[in-house]
Design a protein around this motif. Structure first.
Motif, PDB file in Angstrom:
ATOM      1  N   LEU A  16       0.788  -1.182   0.088  1.00  0.00           N
ATOM      2  CA  LEU A  16       0.122  -0.182  -0.049  1.00  0.00           C
ATOM      3  C   LEU A  16       0.921   1.260   0.171  1.00  0.00           C
ATOM      4  N   TYR A  17       0.654   2.117  -0.908  1.00  0.00           N
ATOM      5  CA  TYR A  17       1.390   3.391  -1.162  1.00  0.00           C
ATOM      6  C   TYR A  17       0.620   4.443  -0.556  1.00  0.00           C
ATOM      7  N   ALA A  18       0.896   5.381   0.255  1.00  0.00           N
ATOM      8  CA  ALA A  18       0.365   6.324   1.061  1.00  0.00           C
ATOM      9  C   ALA A  18       1.068   7.780   0.975  1.00  0.00           C
ATOM     10  N   ILE A  19       0.195   8.836   0.528  1.00  0.00           N
ATOM     11  CA  ILE A  19       0.957  10.103   0.716  1.00  0.00           C
ATOM     12  C   ILE A  19       0.569  10.978   1.879  1.00  0.00           C
ATOM     13  N   SER A  20       1.347  11.629   2.482  1.00  0.00           N
ATOM     14  CA  SER A  20       1.068  12.557   3.669  1.00  0.00           C
ATOM     15  C   SER A  20       1.635  13.742   3.063  1.00  0.00           C
ATOM     16  N   ASN A  21       0.156  14.574   2.791  1.00  0.00           N
ATOM     17  CA  ASN A  21       0.553  15.734   2.332  1.00  0.00           C
ATOM     18  C   ASN A  21       0.779  17.131   3.296  1.00  0.00           C
ATOM     19  N   GLN A  22       1.417  16.847   4.085  1.00  0.00           N
ATOM     20  CA  GLN A  22       2.041  18.110   4.946  1.00  0.00           C
ATOM     21  C   GLN A  22       2.719  18.939   3.817  1.00  0.00           C
ATOM     22  N   ARG A  80       4.382  -3.221   7.687  1.00  0.00           N
ATOM     23  CA  ARG A  80       5.569  -2.540   8.065  1.00  0.00           C
ATOM     24  C   ARG A  80       5.689  -1.398   6.950  1.00  0.00           C
ATOM     25  N   VAL A  81       6.409  -0.459   7.449  1.00  0.00           N
ATOM     26  CA  VAL A  81       6.644   0.787   6.414  1.00  0.00           C
ATOM     27  C   VAL A  81       8.110   0.218   5.843  1.00  0.00           C
ATOM     28  N   ARG A  82       7.931  -0.264   4.580  1.00  0.00           N
ATOM     29  CA  ARG A  82       9.244  -0.631   3.750  1.00  0.00           C
ATOM     30  C   ARG A  82      10.007   0.310   3.034  1.00  0.00           C
ATOM     31  N   ALA A  83       9.356   1.248   3.085  1.00  0.00           N
ATOM     32  CA  ALA A  83      10.236   2.308   2.164  1.00  0.00           C
ATOM     33  C   ALA A  83       9.731   3.832   2.611  1.00  0.00           C
ATOM     34  N   ARG A  84      10.159   4.827   2.677  1.00  0.00           N
ATOM     35  CA  ARG A  84       9.806   6.241   2.872  1.00  0.00           C
ATOM     36  C   ARG A  84      10.590   7.279   1.889  1.00  0.00           C
ATOM     37  N   SER A  85       9.886   8.250   1.070  1.00  0.00           N
ATOM     38  CA  SER A  85      10.660   8.958   0.208  1.00  0.00           C
ATOM     39  C   SER A  85      11.412  10.129   0.934  1.00  0.00           C
ATOM     40  N   ALA A 108       5.860  10.180   0.638  1.00  0.00           N
ATOM     41  CA  ALA A 108       5.347   9.033   0.168  1.00  0.00           C
ATOM     42  C   ALA A 108       5.972   7.795   1.136  1.00  0.00           C
ATOM     43  N   VAL A 109       4.952   6.894   1.149  1.00  0.00           N
ATOM     44  CA  VAL A 109       5.391   5.756   2.201  1.00  0.00           C
ATOM     45  C   VAL A 109       4.874   4.412   1.407  1.00  0.00           C
ATOM     46  N   ALA A 110       5.829   3.289   1.255  1.00  0.00           N
ATOM     47  CA  ALA A 110       5.432   2.036   0.870  1.00  0.00           C
ATOM     48  C   ALA A 110       5.123   1.270   2.194  1.00  0.00           C
ATOM     49  N   ILE A 111       3.892   0.748   2.460  1.00  0.00           N
ATOM     50  CA  ILE A 111       3.628  -0.168   3.391  1.00  0.00           C
ATOM     51  C   ILE A 111       3.462  -1.659   2.972  1.00  0.00           C
ATOM     52  N   ALA A 112       4.424  -2.581   3.500  1.00  0.00           N
ATOM     53  CA  ALA A 112       4.237  -3.899   3.327  1.00  0.00           C
ATOM     54  C   ALA A 112       2.898  -4.609   4.024  1.00  0.00           C
ATOM     55  N   LEU A 113       2.120  -5.394   3.153  1.00  0.00           N
ATOM     56  CA  LEU A 113       1.073  -6.035   3.803  1.00  0.00           C
ATOM     57  C   LEU A 113       1.171  -7.462   3.697  1.00  0.00           C
ATOM     58  N   ASN A 114       1.754  -7.990   4.760  1.00  0.00           N
ATOM     59  CA  ASN A 114       2.167  -9.275   4.864  1.00  0.00           C
ATOM     60  C   ASN A 114       1.382  -9.904   6.040  1.00  0.00           C
ATOM     61  N   GLY A 115       0.273 -10.435   5.671  1.00  0.00           N
ATOM     62  CA  GLY A 115      -0.638 -11.199   6.534  1.00  0.00           C
ATOM     63  C   GLY A 115      -1.143 -10.148   7.554  1.00  0.00           C
ATOM     64  N   SER A 116      -0.910 -10.433   8.862  1.00  0.00           N
ATOM     65  CA  SER A 116      -1.170  -9.939   9.890  1.00  0.00           C
ATOM     66  C   SER A 116      -0.085  -8.639  10.318  1.00  0.00           C
ATOM     67  N   LYS A 117       0.957  -8.710   9.716  1.00  0.00           N
ATOM     68  CA  LYS A 117       2.096  -8.081   9.937  1.00  0.00           C
ATOM     69  C   LYS A 117       2.574  -6.982   8.884  1.00  0.00           C
TER      70      LYS A 117
END
Length: 150
Positions: free
Chosen positions: A12-18, A41-46, A30-39
């Protein structure tokens, strides 16, 4: 402010528009969030972004497009690392929520202050002829529709 999901549902990619220019002087990202089952985690941040407003994903080229309202640009980021892959695309004034058309490989960027839609070829990252084109007043998003063939 904006979300995009990878086709396989794993990221899931998300934008924080501050805004770096706000009273809080907190840049967006921009943030990339890994969606692995119930876990999850933030995988990368711009790197810090000035005032990002939307996001569009070209899954085939693993590219994210992120408009920056204050700069009238669209950042071109690698979907895995969220690092810039090239200089930002110059676009019309006040770019908002973009849309990527997988069928045509085109990126559509609504530009609210110019009452226009800018269009880029995602493969070459060049503006299409006659773009940007005029629209009704203050466009904030683009919806892509392909009619079903009979």
């Amino acid at each position: 402010f904006s979300l995009a999901l990878s086709p396989d549902g794993s990221t899931l990619y998300a934008i924080s528009n501050q805004s770096a220019g706000s009273l809080f002087a907190a840049p967006g990202s921009a943030v990339a969030i890994a969606l692995n089952g119930s876990k999850t985690r933030v995988r990368a941040r711009s790197a810090p972004l000035n005032f990002p407003l939307g996001i569009a994903l070209d899954a085939r080229s693993a590219t994210l497009f992120v408009p920056e309202e204050a700069r009238n640009e669209v950042d071109v980021l690698d979907a895995g690392t969220l690092r810039a892959t090239r200089p930002a695309l110059k676009t019309c004034r006040t770019p908002w929520k973009p849309a990527f058309d997988e069928a045509t490989g085109r990126l559509y960027v609504p530009c609210a202050s110019d009452n226009a839609i800018d269009v880029f070829d995602a493969k070459t990252l060049r503006r299409l002829p006659h773009a940007p084109f005029a629209t009704g007043s203050y466009p904030l998003a683009v919806e892509i529709w392909h009619p079903a063939k009979a």
